[in-house]
Design a protein around this motif. Structure first.
Motif, PDB file in Angstrom:
ATOM      1  N   PRO A 170      -9.922  -6.112 -22.790  1.00  0.00           N
ATOM      2  CA  PRO A 170      -9.174  -5.210 -21.914  1.00  0.00           C
ATOM      3  C   PRO A 170      -8.219  -6.008 -21.036  1.00  0.00           C
ATOM      4  CG  PRO A 170     -11.549  -5.127 -21.448  1.00  0.00           C
ATOM      5  CD  PRO A 170     -11.345  -6.167 -22.476  1.00  0.00           C
ATOM      6  N   SER A 171      -7.067  -5.458 -20.765  1.00  0.00           N
ATOM      7  CA  SER A 171      -6.136  -6.143 -19.868  1.00  0.00           C
ATOM      8  C   SER A 171      -6.407  -5.667 -18.448  1.00  0.00           C
ATOM      9  CB  SER A 171      -4.701  -5.842 -20.268  1.00  0.00           C
ATOM     10  OG  SER A 171      -4.354  -4.562 -19.799  1.00  0.00           O
ATOM     11  N   ILE A 172      -5.771  -6.332 -17.513  1.00  0.00           N
ATOM     12  CA  ILE A 172      -5.990  -5.964 -16.111  1.00  0.00           C
ATOM     13  C   ILE A 172      -5.621  -4.501 -15.881  1.00  0.00           C
ATOM     14  CG2 ILE A 172      -3.711  -6.704 -15.279  1.00  0.00           C
ATOM     15  CD1 ILE A 172      -6.931  -7.389 -13.386  1.00  0.00           C
ATOM     16  N   GLN A 173      -4.698  -3.966 -16.681  1.00  0.00           N
ATOM     17  CA  GLN A 173      -4.300  -2.569 -16.513  1.00  0.00           C
ATOM     18  C   GLN A 173      -5.414  -1.607 -16.922  1.00  0.00           C
ATOM     19  OE1 GLN A 173      -1.768  -2.175 -14.835  1.00  0.00           O
ATOM     20  NE2 GLN A 173      -0.874  -4.217 -15.054  1.00  0.00           N
ATOM     21  N   ASP A 174      -6.318  -2.057 -17.793  1.00  0.00           N
ATOM     22  CA  ASP A 174      -7.437  -1.196 -18.166  1.00  0.00           C
ATOM     23  C   ASP A 174      -8.472  -1.136 -17.040  1.00  0.00           C
ATOM     24  OD1 ASP A 174      -6.733  -0.394 -20.856  1.00  0.00           O
ATOM     25  OD2 ASP A 174      -6.922  -2.522 -21.342  1.00  0.00           O
ATOM     26  N   TYR A 175      -8.511  -2.207 -16.239  1.00  0.00           N
ATOM     27  CA  TYR A 175      -9.317  -2.126 -15.026  1.00  0.00           C
ATOM     28  C   TYR A 175      -8.422  -1.472 -13.973  1.00  0.00           C
ATOM     29  CZ  TYR A 175     -12.215  -5.594 -17.421  1.00  0.00           C
ATOM     30  OH  TYR A 175     -13.008  -6.254 -18.315  1.00  0.00           O
ATOM     31  N   TYR A 176      -7.749  -2.256 -13.189  1.00  0.00           N
ATOM     32  CA  TYR A 176      -6.685  -1.786 -12.302  1.00  0.00           C
ATOM     33  C   TYR A 176      -6.105  -3.026 -11.684  1.00  0.00           C
ATOM     34  CZ  TYR A 176      -9.818  -2.627  -8.306  1.00  0.00           C
ATOM     35  OH  TYR A 176     -10.655  -3.203  -7.379  1.00  0.00           O
ATOM     36  N   GLU A 177      -4.879  -2.907 -11.226  1.00  0.00           N
ATOM     37  CA  GLU A 177      -4.266  -4.062 -10.586  1.00  0.00           C
ATOM     38  C   GLU A 177      -4.689  -4.060  -9.129  1.00  0.00           C
ATOM     39  OE1 GLU A 177      -0.203  -4.468 -11.606  1.00  0.00           O
ATOM     40  OE2 GLU A 177       0.109  -6.193 -10.283  1.00  0.00           O
ATOM     41  N   PRO A 178      -5.445  -5.054  -8.707  1.00  0.00           N
ATOM     42  CA  PRO A 178      -5.928  -5.049  -7.318  1.00  0.00           C
ATOM     43  C   PRO A 178      -4.768  -5.259  -6.357  1.00  0.00           C
ATOM     44  CG  PRO A 178      -6.476  -7.124  -8.381  1.00  0.00           C
ATOM     45  CD  PRO A 178      -5.891  -6.250  -9.440  1.00  0.00           C
ATOM     46  N   TRP A 179      -4.886  -4.693  -5.186  1.00  0.00           N
ATOM     47  CA  TRP A 179      -3.768  -4.793  -4.247  1.00  0.00           C
ATOM     48  C   TRP A 179      -4.267  -4.896  -2.820  1.00  0.00           C
ATOM     49  CZ3 TRP A 179      -5.561  -0.188  -6.170  1.00  0.00           C
ATOM     50  CH2 TRP A 179      -5.868   0.811  -5.236  1.00  0.00           C
ATOM     51  N   THR A 180      -3.361  -5.309  -1.964  1.00  0.00           N
ATOM     52  CA  THR A 180      -3.606  -5.275  -0.533  1.00  0.00           C
ATOM     53  C   THR A 180      -2.375  -4.615   0.079  1.00  0.00           C
ATOM     54  OG1 THR A 180      -4.151  -6.545   1.438  1.00  0.00           O
ATOM     55  CG2 THR A 180      -2.605  -7.549  -0.106  1.00  0.00           C
ATOM     56  N   TYR A 181      -2.331  -4.518   1.399  1.00  0.00           N
ATOM     57  CA  TYR A 181      -1.157  -3.937   2.037  1.00  0.00           C
ATOM     58  C   TYR A 181      -0.472  -4.985   2.901  1.00  0.00           C
ATOM     59  CZ  TYR A 181      -2.726   0.571   0.383  1.00  0.00           C
ATOM     60  OH  TYR A 181      -3.103   1.602  -0.418  1.00  0.00           O
ATOM     61  N   ASP A 182       0.800  -4.835   2.997  1.00  0.00           N
ATOM     62  CA  ASP A 182       1.615  -5.749   3.764  1.00  0.00           C
ATOM     63  C   ASP A 182       1.510  -5.352   5.236  1.00  0.00           C
ATOM     64  OD1 ASP A 182       3.553  -7.400   4.642  1.00  0.00           O
ATOM     65  OD2 ASP A 182       5.217  -6.201   3.863  1.00  0.00           O
ATOM     66  N   TYR A 183       0.337  -5.595   5.815  1.00  0.00           N
ATOM     67  CA  TYR A 183       0.053  -5.055   7.148  1.00  0.00           C
ATOM     68  C   TYR A 183       0.959  -5.643   8.218  1.00  0.00           C
ATOM     69  CZ  TYR A 183      -4.183  -3.161   5.099  1.00  0.00           C
ATOM     70  OH  TYR A 183      -5.052  -2.471   4.316  1.00  0.00           O
ATOM     71  N   SER A 184       1.379  -6.887   8.015  1.00  0.00           N
ATOM     72  CA  SER A 184       2.114  -7.542   9.100  1.00  0.00           C
ATOM     73  C   SER A 184       3.433  -6.832   9.382  1.00  0.00           C
ATOM     74  CB  SER A 184       2.353  -9.014   8.760  1.00  0.00           C
ATOM     75  OG  SER A 184       3.160  -9.095   7.618  1.00  0.00           O
ATOM     76  N   THR A 185       3.978  -6.138   8.396  1.00  0.00           N
ATOM     77  CA  THR A 185       5.211  -5.390   8.641  1.00  0.00           C
ATOM     78  C   THR A 185       5.035  -4.404   9.797  1.00  0.00           C
ATOM     79  OG1 THR A 185       5.390  -5.392   6.270  1.00  0.00           O
ATOM     80  CG2 THR A 185       7.032  -4.121   7.450  1.00  0.00           C
ATOM     81  N   LEU A 186       3.850  -3.870   9.927  1.00  0.00           N
ATOM     82  CA  LEU A 186       3.613  -2.860  10.946  1.00  0.00           C
ATOM     83  C   LEU A 186       3.863  -3.417  12.338  1.00  0.00           C
ATOM     84  CD1 LEU A 186       0.380  -1.173   9.581  1.00  0.00           C
ATOM     85  CD2 LEU A 186       2.751  -0.476   9.271  1.00  0.00           C
ATOM     86  N   THR A 187       3.583  -4.693  12.512  1.00  0.00           N
ATOM     87  CA  THR A 187       3.769  -5.267  13.842  1.00  0.00           C
ATOM     88  C   THR A 187       5.018  -6.128  13.931  1.00  0.00           C
ATOM     89  OG1 THR A 187       2.296  -7.048  13.153  1.00  0.00           O
ATOM     90  CG2 THR A 187       1.326  -5.274  14.448  1.00  0.00           C
ATOM     91  N   ASP A 188       5.451  -6.698  12.813  1.00  0.00           N
ATOM     92  CA  ASP A 188       6.576  -7.636  12.855  1.00  0.00           C
ATOM     93  C   ASP A 188       7.934  -6.970  12.657  1.00  0.00           C
ATOM     94  OD1 ASP A 188       4.547  -9.330  13.037  1.00  0.00           O
ATOM     95  OD2 ASP A 188       4.834 -10.336  11.110  1.00  0.00           O
ATOM     96  N   ALA A 189       7.942  -5.739  12.174  1.00  0.00           N
ATOM     97  CA  ALA A 189       9.223  -5.127  11.822  1.00  0.00           C
ATOM     98  C   ALA A 189      10.109  -4.996  13.055  1.00  0.00           C
ATOM     99  CB  ALA A 189       8.989  -3.751  11.205  1.00  0.00           C
ATOM    100  N   PRO A 190      11.417  -5.240  12.907  1.00  0.00           N
ATOM    101  CA  PRO A 190      12.322  -5.077  14.048  1.00  0.00           C
ATOM    102  C   PRO A 190      12.435  -3.599  14.432  1.00  0.00           C
ATOM    103  CG  PRO A 190      13.556  -5.462  12.025  1.00  0.00           C
ATOM    104  CD  PRO A 190      12.118  -5.640  11.687  1.00  0.00           C
TER     105      PRO A 190
END
Lengths: 238, 559
Positions: free
Chosen positions: B95-115
């Motif tokens: 099985p490829s990673i797509q048969d499982y799922y592509e693991p992810w995180t969120y770009d949390y720092s944008t929430l505080t660093d965004a201009p």
């Protein structure tokens, strides 16, 4: 100069090759793996990897034949110069071509598929550079030198190569060889020195034992991986 | 007869509420590392559903497990040894990673660093595989609680087997949860597929492990396992799988998934089996006979002949005793309510399941009838063919009769115990109707419904004769190894030098002490310590100060 290139350099690299493997196996069994990237990508790998690997296996056998077996032996069993030449060029060209195409697919995949590229180490890149150089030069030797040139490596390179293992050294034979053969040889020797520190070590764990072992392996509870204290690193417990 | 011991598990699906605590705690304990983001040694699937990885049960596609060849011999479904070696450069069934799922995180720092900007910044999902922005389209339990199942559940391979009739009844469908770990099979096809021989079965307790030093990343185990419970660590390039929490089990603690199960639905215990019979049982011609065949491989630990053979095979006495008290053996062979998951894969799985009665109960409840009445329950079991056929495809290769009988036993237990709980006279015809005695039914109730900790988990610590060395540093000198100087007391360079304390042992023993202690925070054997959190500040509790050597009597007075 000839001595340095064709005596000292090979011996240094072969020593690194042998000692390096010993060291890696002793201290980095955990890192001894194919580092397969099939999980990330399958479509290109399905073509590239078998092409490359079966090709390189055939190339290896060709080298055993061409470098390892003296001309006099093949002639003794009745393989004429012409027949040998024909077999070497035809089979060699096919295997070499397959290997190069496979390698090209694999390198293209490694560069363009994001996850595969980000899993590529610096050592991988160096290794790919040397491996590709060796293979391309090798194919050049087979096709160009064999078809258009008239250099018989079995009287030159092969004698020098066997000499390395018999401590009967003839650096002048390499110095007389065409430039493409010299470069192929030098790149290959350098690759041997890199070998133990790359993923190429997986060659030496080719699982041929699988053909004969029983299907299910039973092992007793292992002290080293159980909740015991590990033994001291310097104590040889094997 | 060649007696071997196997650590096994039973899960009572009736009690599973699908809270995923087992998955989360397991992940925190074992696969909370880079390279194993998508690895769930324990996962909980909603059924009907595709499972994890998607449609893993469709062995015509994935070719996991074993099959009988034309001559009736057991062979790997994914092909023999030669075929494995020839496809080693690119495993066609992985099985490829797509048969499982592509693991992810969120770009949390944008929430505080965004201009400063007109719109609120958002944390974009980033792939943990490539580091790029990604669109989240699937995960380990995307179809949890039948979410989106109207669109995806038809791909459930089991549903396909049950047939078309499900589709038009989907509105009145049934649902249950299926927690899965590695099956620690008696006849593991992952081990058989491993070209390096790195996967092995421990001869003491049957736990199937991957030797990380021997694994070379050939990936054949991943396609060989029909349950898809061997995972590829994409950073280390090695296979990893559920270890049955062997460091915990070795000191007598249950696995993390069991320990943290809020529904208390997991049972761990030993079973003794006859290793000589495994191959024969796995080669049973009729797929529907595999459940019975596997049950017959297990040996009765109270049979004197079995006990004699077990002792002869070197199984410690306390293990044989633990096998007699084993809840797993009782549920499988005494009450016969536990069933194996997909026996048709012929791997002889060792994590068994009690099928859920809840789909049946739910239906009765909705009709307004009494869901604890035996007549109603039995009638509903007869009427609800689809859920029962579905369960049968999971647990008995499609044979409805054993599932039917188990559900009847659970139903009988329900109505029999209701009489007792309401203070009425118990009705002895209820247990009779399912072929059990009143006492048996009550014992089963005790194990399933009360489910005391000590009765759910009967785990003999590893090897009583080795217990001394398991606790090595507490009782023996760290230099007492062969060829060592054998000095008494501390190490050669003063206290703290010499061997390292195995942190696993220390932690697990501490945990066990705490769990079995009478008080919450003062473990036994630590008499000299005082818990200052419980101290009200008045007087001096014993142990607050070291005893005065010359004045021991006055101290006793103070107390």
């Amino acid at each position: 100069m000839n001595e340095i290139l064709w005596v000292v350099f090979p011996y240094i690299c072969l020593t690194v090759f042998v000692v390096g493997h010993f060291w890696r196996y002793r201290y980095d069994k955990f890192g001894w793996t194919t580092r397969s990237s099939q999980l990330y990508e399958d479509r290109l790998l399905r073509w590239g990897s078998p092409l490359f690997h079966f090709g390189i296996l055939a190339v290896f056998l060709g080298h055993v034949m061409g470098l390892g077996i003296p001309k006099s032996w093949t002639e003794a069993v009745g393989i004429s110069e012409g027949l040998y030449h024909f077999l070497a060029v035809s089979i060699g060209a096919i295997a070499g071509f397959g290997t190069v195409v496979g390698l090209a697919i694999l390198i293209y995949r490694r560069r363009t598929v994001g996850p595969v590229f980000s899993a590529t180490t610096r050592m991988d890149k160096v290794m790919y550079l040397f491996l590709a150089t060796v293979i391309v030069l090798g194919l050049v030797n087979t096709v160009v030198a064999n078809i258009f040139g008239h250099y018989d490596y079995r009287d030159g390179v092969s004698v020098w190569f066997r000499g390395i293992f018999r401590f009967d050294l003839h650096p002048e034979l390499m110095a007389e060889a065409p430039l493409s053969f010299q470069l192929h040889g030098l790149a290959a020797i350098a690759l041997f020195a890199l070998w133990p520190f790359t993923r190429l070590v997986h060659v030496f764990s080719a699982p041929v034992g699988y053909l004969t072992r029983p299907y299910i392996v039973y092992r007793s509870r292992d002290d080293r991986i159980a909740s015991h204290s590990p033994r001291r690193g310097w104590e040889d417990d094997r | 007869m060649r007696v071997m011991a196997q650590m096994a598990m039973v899960m009572n699906l009736d009690k599973c509420i699908g809270c995923h605590t087992c998955s989360v705690t397991c992940k925190q304990a074992w696969t909370n590392r880079s390279g194993t983001e998508y690895v769930w040694f324990n996962n909980v699937e909603t059924r009907p559903g595709q499972g994890y990885p998607r449609t893993y049960e469709d062995q015509e596609t994935w070719k996991g497990g074993w099959q009988l060849n034309r001559r009736g011999r057991l062979t790997l479904k994914g092909g023999g040894r030669l075929r494995k070696l020839l496809t080693i450069f690119s495993n066609p069934k992985m099985p490829s990673i797509q048969d499982y799922y592509e693991p992810w995180t969120y770009d949390y720092s944008t929430l505080t660093d965004a201009p400063a900007q007109e719109h609120t910044p958002v944390a974009r999902p980033k792939s943990l595989i490539s580091g790029q922005d990604m669109k989240v389209t699937w995960s380990a339990n995307w179809d949890d609680d039948l979410g989106g199942s109207a669109a995806t559940a038809e791909r459930d391979p089991i549903l396909k087997k049950v047939g078309d009739k499900v589709r038009f009844e989907f509105e009145q469908t049934f649902m249950f949860y299926l927690p899965r770990i590695c099956e620690h099979c008696l006849n593991p096809s992952c081990a058989a597929s491993c070209p390096s021989g790195a996967i092995y079965k421990r001869s003491e307790d049957g736990i199937v492990l991957v030797d990380q030093d021997r694994c070379r990343g050939w990936r054949m185990c991943i396609s060989g396992c029909p349950y898809k419970k061997v995972y590829f660590n994409h950073r280390t390039g090695k296979a990893e799988k559920c270890t049955f929490c062997f460091p915990r089990v070795e000191v007598g603690l249950p696995t993390v998934c069991s320990e943290t199960c809020v529904g208390r639905l997991r049972y761990i215990g030993l079973v003794l089996y006859d290793a000589d019979k495994v191959l024969e049982a796995a080669s049973t011609t009729d797929e529907q006979g595999l459940y019975e065949a596997q049950r017959e491989v297990f040996l009765d630990p109270s049979d004197p002949a079995v006990r004699r053979e077990a002792e002869r095979a070197g199984i410690p006495h306390d293990w044989v005793e633990a096998a007699q008290r084993s809840p797993v053996y009782a549920l499988i062979n005494r009450y016969k309510v536990a069933l194996p998951l997909h026996p048709e894969y012929r791997t002889m799985p060792m994590v068994w399941y009690i099928p859920p009665l809840s789909p049946v109960v739910d239906v009765i409840k909705e009709t307004g009838e009494d869901p604890e009445d035996r007549g109603n329950l039995f009638a509903a079991i007869d009427a609800l063919r689809i859920p029962i056929e579905y369960l049968a495809e999971l647990f008995t290769a499609g044979d409805v009769a054993p599932v039917d009988l188990v559900l009847r036993k659970l139903a009988a237990m329900r109505s029999y115990m209701r009489d007792i709980n309401l203070g009425r006279d118990p009705d002895p015809t209820i247990p009779q109707a399912v072929g059990m005695s009143e006492e048996e039914l009550y014992d089963m109730f005790r194990l399933l419904a009360l489910a005391k900790y000590d009765e759910r988990y009967v785990i003999p610590p590893a090897h009583a004769e080795q217990a001394h060395s398991l606790e090595e540093l507490a009782t023996e000198c760290s230099l007492d190894y062969e060829g060592g100087p054998g000095m008494g007391g501390s190490g050669p360079f003063g206290e703290g030098s010499g061997g390292t304390t195995p942190i696993a042992v220390e932690n697990f023993h501490m945990l066990q002490d705490r769990q079995t202690a009478d008080t919450a925070a003062a473990p036994a054997g630590k008499g000299a310590r005082v818990n200052l959190l419980n101290w009200d500040g008045r007087g001096a509790p014993s142990g607050l100060f070291p005893p005065k050597p010359d004045d021991s009597e006055s101290e006793a007075d103070q107390r």
